[in-house]
Design an enzyme around this catalytic site. Structure first.
Site, PDB file in Angstrom:
ATOM      1  N   THR A 272      17.709 -31.982 -18.388  1.00 37.02           N
ATOM      2  CA  THR A 272      19.213 -31.610 -18.243  1.00 37.02           C
ATOM      3  C   THR A 272      19.875 -33.066 -17.911  1.00 37.02           C
ATOM      4  O   THR A 272      19.246 -33.912 -17.172  1.00 37.02           O
ATOM      5  CB  THR A 272      19.721 -30.421 -17.040  1.00 37.02           C
ATOM      6  OG1 THR A 272      19.142 -31.031 -16.174  1.00 37.02           O
ATOM      7  CG2 THR A 272      19.135 -29.358 -17.550  1.00 37.02           C
ATOM      8  N   GLN A 344      14.419 -19.089 -11.071  1.00 39.24           N
ATOM      9  CA  GLN A 344      15.693 -19.877 -10.634  1.00 39.24           C
ATOM     10  C   GLN A 344      15.300 -21.205 -11.386  1.00 39.24           C
ATOM     11  O   GLN A 344      16.372 -21.732 -12.421  1.00 39.24           O
ATOM     12  CB  GLN A 344      15.812 -20.317  -9.305  1.00 39.24           C
ATOM     13  CG  GLN A 344      17.250 -20.805  -9.052  1.00 39.24           C
ATOM     14  CD  GLN A 344      18.306 -19.695  -9.254  1.00 39.24           C
ATOM     15  OE1 GLN A 344      18.222 -18.510  -9.562  1.00 39.24           O
ATOM     16  NE2 GLN A 344      19.392 -20.185  -9.705  1.00 39.24           N
ATOM     17  N   GLU A 371      -0.689  -1.507   0.601  1.00 42.46           N
ATOM     18  CA  GLU A 371      -1.673  -1.974   1.779  1.00 42.46           C
ATOM     19  C   GLU A 371      -0.816  -2.015   3.133  1.00 42.46           C
ATOM     20  O   GLU A 371      -1.065  -2.909   4.031  1.00 42.46           O
ATOM     21  CB  GLU A 371      -2.587  -2.913   1.293  1.00 42.46           C
ATOM     22  CG  GLU A 371      -3.426  -2.344   0.438  1.00 42.46           C
ATOM     23  CD  GLU A 371      -4.799  -3.220   0.097  1.00 42.46           C
ATOM     24  OE1 GLU A 371      -5.250  -3.803   1.278  1.00 42.46           O
ATOM     25  OE2 GLU A 371      -5.284  -3.407  -0.700  1.00 42.46           O
ATOM     26  N   GLY A 372       0.347  -1.292   3.365  1.00 48.36           N
ATOM     27  CA  GLY A 372       1.066  -1.174   4.381  1.00 48.36           C
ATOM     28  C   GLY A 372       2.307  -2.248   4.319  1.00 48.36           C
ATOM     29  O   GLY A 372       2.172  -3.221   3.976  1.00 48.36           O
TER      30      GLY A 372
HETATM   31  N1  CAA Z   1      -8.990  -0.307  13.953  1.00 43.49           N
HETATM   32  C1  CAA Z   1      -9.451   0.489  14.685  1.00 43.49           C
HETATM   33  N2  CAA Z   1      -9.004   1.632  15.295  1.00 43.49           N
HETATM   34  C2  CAA Z   1      -7.586   1.628  14.990  1.00 43.49           C
HETATM   35  C3  CAA Z   1      -6.755   0.396  14.471  1.00 43.49           C
HETATM   36  C4  CAA Z   1      -7.621  -0.597  13.897  1.00 43.49           C
HETATM   37  N3  CAA Z   1      -7.065  -1.485  13.529  1.00 43.49           N
HETATM   38  N4  CAA Z   1      -5.515   0.752  14.459  1.00 43.49           N
HETATM   39  C5  CAA Z   1      -5.335   1.786  15.396  1.00 43.49           C
HETATM   40  N5  CAA Z   1      -6.658   2.283  15.710  1.00 43.49           N
HETATM   41  C6  CAA Z   1      -6.793   3.793  16.325  1.00 43.49           C
HETATM   42  C7  CAA Z   1      -6.196   3.796  17.623  1.00 43.49           C
HETATM   43  O1  CAA Z   1      -7.203   3.041  18.682  1.00 43.49           O
HETATM   44  C8  CAA Z   1      -6.198   4.995  17.951  1.00 43.49           C
HETATM   45  O2  CAA Z   1      -7.335   5.689  18.345  1.00 43.49           O
HETATM   46  P1  CAA Z   1      -7.160   6.932  19.290  1.00 43.49           P
HETATM   47  O3  CAA Z   1      -6.686   8.158  18.837  1.00 43.49           O
HETATM   48  O4  CAA Z   1      -8.852   7.087  19.455  1.00 43.49           O
HETATM   49  O5  CAA Z   1      -6.690   6.382  20.677  1.00 43.49           O
HETATM   50  C9  CAA Z   1      -5.773   5.722  16.613  1.00 43.49           C
HETATM   51  O6  CAA Z   1      -6.204   4.667  15.528  1.00 43.49           O
HETATM   52  C10 CAA Z   1      -4.244   5.962  16.386  1.00 43.49           C
HETATM   53  O7  CAA Z   1      -3.780   4.604  16.590  1.00 43.49           O
HETATM   54  P2  CAA Z   1      -1.974   4.604  16.464  1.00 43.49           P
HETATM   55  O8  CAA Z   1      -1.397   5.299  17.487  1.00 43.49           O
HETATM   56  O9  CAA Z   1      -1.694   2.937  16.712  1.00 43.49           O
HETATM   57  O10 CAA Z   1      -1.554   4.998  15.183  1.00 43.49           O
HETATM   58  P3  CAA Z   1      -0.119   5.127  14.551  1.00 43.49           P
HETATM   59  O11 CAA Z   1       0.050   6.761  13.960  1.00 43.49           O
HETATM   60  O12 CAA Z   1       0.667   4.636  15.382  1.00 43.49           O
HETATM   61  O13 CAA Z   1      -0.315   4.399  13.097  1.00 43.49           O
HETATM   62  C11 CAA Z   1      -0.230   2.537  11.726  1.00 43.49           C
HETATM   63  C12 CAA Z   1      -0.477   2.988  13.070  1.00 43.49           C
HETATM   64  C13 CAA Z   1      -0.618   0.985  11.935  1.00 43.49           C
HETATM   65  C14 CAA Z   1       1.351   2.512  11.651  1.00 43.49           C
HETATM   66  C15 CAA Z   1      -0.904   3.159  10.687  1.00 43.49           C
HETATM   67  O14 CAA Z   1      -0.575   4.273  10.378  1.00 43.49           O
HETATM   68  C16 CAA Z   1      -0.761   2.317   9.433  1.00 43.49           C
HETATM   69  O15 CAA Z   1      -1.416   1.310   9.020  1.00 43.49           O
HETATM   70  N6  CAA Z   1      -0.044   2.640   8.353  1.00 43.49           N
HETATM   71  C17 CAA Z   1       0.185   2.006   7.260  1.00 43.49           C
HETATM   72  C18 CAA Z   1      -0.868   2.644   6.246  1.00 43.49           C
HETATM   73  C19 CAA Z   1      -1.329   1.864   4.988  1.00 43.49           C
HETATM   74  O16 CAA Z   1      -1.436   0.726   4.954  1.00 43.49           O
HETATM   75  N7  CAA Z   1      -1.204   2.398   3.830  1.00 43.49           N
HETATM   76  C20 CAA Z   1      -1.513   1.680   2.741  1.00 43.49           C
HETATM   77  C21 CAA Z   1      -2.759   2.533   1.832  1.00 43.49           C
HETATM   78  S1  CAA Z   1      -3.427   1.512   0.599  1.00 43.49           S
HETATM   79  C22 CAA Z   1      -2.515   1.244  -0.737  1.00 43.49           C
HETATM   80  O17 CAA Z   1      -1.190   0.943  -0.241  1.00 43.49           O
HETATM   81  C23 CAA Z   1      -2.852   1.605  -2.195  1.00 43.49           C
HETATM   82  C24 CAA Z   1      -3.449   1.084  -2.764  1.00 43.49           C
HETATM   83  O18 CAA Z   1      -4.460   1.582  -3.504  1.00 43.49           O
HETATM   84  C25 CAA Z   1      -3.491  -0.484  -2.921  1.00 43.49           C
END
Ligand code: CAA
Length: 416
Positions: A272, A344, A371-372
């Site tokens: 340009t 862009q 994946e979250g």
């Molecule tokens: N490693 C090991 N244990 C873990 C952990 C980790 N990274 N994170 C949490 N935990 C354990 C905790 O220690 C706890 O254990 P206890 O009950 O024994 O104490 C338990 O898990 C509960 O933990 P939280 O209270 O932290 O759980 P939460 O309900 O508050 O949720 C969250 C946590 C991080 C929000 C979780 O729900 C999460 O990751 N959500 C997103 C889910 C996701 O990524 N989904 C996508 C799926 S795949 C996809 O997208 C499709 C595809 O095919 C590509």
């Protein structure tokens, strides 16, 4: 805490092979598979033949045992050519990790060698219509019946569904338990009552299917319960996501690099005001910023992946959940920004589907969601920071404490 980023020779070799496959089998037909919304079996077979599915399978089970950094580098190379094909590859790791992190010896021996050989593709069934970010809120049930489980309900957003032979399905096995409610169970394609129903019509990553999977009283043997102990499913899901998120992040780095490369080539060609647009400072600035962000994302992804490899090998590394979430969040935001800037730079042509860049833009959006979501990643990061804040107590003394005299006589002094 700083840690090394360790590139193995194997990782270099596998990334090189992935680059060749991407150039030969992925990029040339990427637009076609996107338009038709079809899976690129030819490229997947090339990946299998070259042994790339062995990247994330431990050596003891017929894999290369090359680790998460190697997985990231292979995914990046494939995604550079087609982000959809990047996830078509990486989702096999996501679906396999529940077995790798939680499976019994028998389960690992049964399934991992077939996955590594590329004979069986895998999918990960966690999300449901009303349980995505809140992964504990599942409703698919698995009820014990003699030596079997009977699975009922439906899963949503199953990437690779229909193509996959093996499904890691997260089910409620103990509805009354708070912390041990969920278990992961393997369901194989062809099991009576298990069906792929709605095949989604997607904005991007159109070469890989995303489907609903339905379970109508699906009977599977208890030997398919991952880890053979019920109630461990949520832990296995979270550990799996820690391992897999650097893979999505690597897909994002590949996507960003792919878009940047095309934008660079185009900006040298397009003129340009009598000169290539790359020599206009505003375009040059855009290109430089895109490159800086992509390189920064790559460094963070490699750092997170390396930390996981160091941990897996028994070494000392920082919290891997936090790093994996940072890499996923940052790299995928960068991919969206870089793809937007690349459009862009292409100007009006960037908006047209006969140019390759619109696809990069469409493919990038899902990276910030699956994946979250990136909101969930930020939550994971901040929760960990707040939890670890006790390590920073020595800094308290440097922060002045304000106080305020209350105008209401009966109230105490307030501090902040
Ligand atoms: N490693 C090991 N244990 C873990 C952990 C980790 N990274 N994170 C949490 N935990 C354990 C905790 O220690 C706890 O254990 P206890 O009950 O024994 O104490 C338990 O898990 C509960 O933990 P939280 O209270 O932290 O759980 P939460 O309900 O508050 O949720 C969250 C946590 C991080 C929000 C979780 O729900 C999460 O990751 N959500 C997103 C889910 C996701 O990524 N989904 C996508 C799926 S795949 C996809 O997208 C499709 C595809 O095919 C590509």
């Amino acid at each position: 805490m700083p840690h090394d980023i360790r590139f193995s020779e194997k990782a270099d070799e596998l990334a090189g092979i992935a680059r060749e496959i991407a150039d030969k089998y992925v990029r040339p037909d990427s637009a076609k598979y996107d338009r038709l919304q079809e899976y690129n079996y030819e490229a997947a077979q090339a990946v299998a033949k070259a042994g790339l599915f062995k990247t994330f399978i431990p050596k003891e089970y017929g894999g290369h045992g090359a680790g998460i950094l190697a997985l990231a580098r292979v995914t990046e190379e494939l995604a550079k050519a087609d982000s959809g094909f990047g996830v078509a590859f990486a989702v096999n790791a996501l679906g396999s990790f529940p077995i790798v992190v939680g499976g019994t010896e028998e389960q690992k021996k049964k399934w991992l060698p077939q996955i590594g050989a590329g004979e069986k593709f895998v999918a990960f069934c966690l999300s449901e219509k009303f349980a995505g970010s809140d992964a504990q809120g599942l409703s698919v049930t698995a009820v014990e019946d003699g030596d079997d489980y009977i699975i009922s309900g439906e899963k949503k957003w199953t990437t690779n569904g229909g193509v996959a032979d093996i499904y890691s399905v997260f089910c409620v096995t103990d509805p009354n338990s708070k912390s041990r409610r969920i278990s992961a169970i393997i369901v194989e394609k062809g099991t009576p009552g298990f069906e792929v129903k709605k095949i989604e019509d997607k904005m991007g990553i159109r070469t890989v299917p995303v489907v609903e999977t339905h379970f109508d009283n699906v009977r599977v043997p208890k030997s398919n319960l991952i880890g053979s102990r019920p109630g461990m499913g949520f832990k296995h899901a979270m550990e799996t996501l820690d391992f897999a998120r650097p893979g999505v992040a690597a897909q994002a780095v590949g996507a960003a690099q792919g878009a940047l490369d095309l934008a660079t080539v185009y900006s040298n060609r397009r003129k340009t005001f009598g000169k290539p647009i790359s020599s206009h400072q505003m375009v040059a600035g855009l290109l430089a910023d895109m490159a800086i962000k992509t390189e920064a994302a790559r460094a963070l992804v490699y750092s997170a992946a390396s930390a996981i490899d160091i941990r897996t090998a028994g070494g000392v590394a920082p919290n891997v959940s936090k790093l994996a979430a940072m890499a996923k969040c940052y790299a995928t935001d960068v991919a969206m920004e870089v793809a937007t800037d690349a459009v862009q730079i292409f100007g009006g042509y960037g908006f047209m589907e006969d140019y390759p860049i619109a696809k990069f833009f469409r493919d990038a959006k899902i990276l910030q969601i699956y994946e979250g979501t990136n909101q969930i990643q930020r939550m994971v990061i901040a929760r960990k920071m707040v939890k670890d804040a006790s390590d920073l107590e020595h800094l308290e003394q440097y922060i002045p404490t304000e106080s305020q005299v209350s105008y209401k006589k009966d109230e105490a002094l307030q501090e902040n």
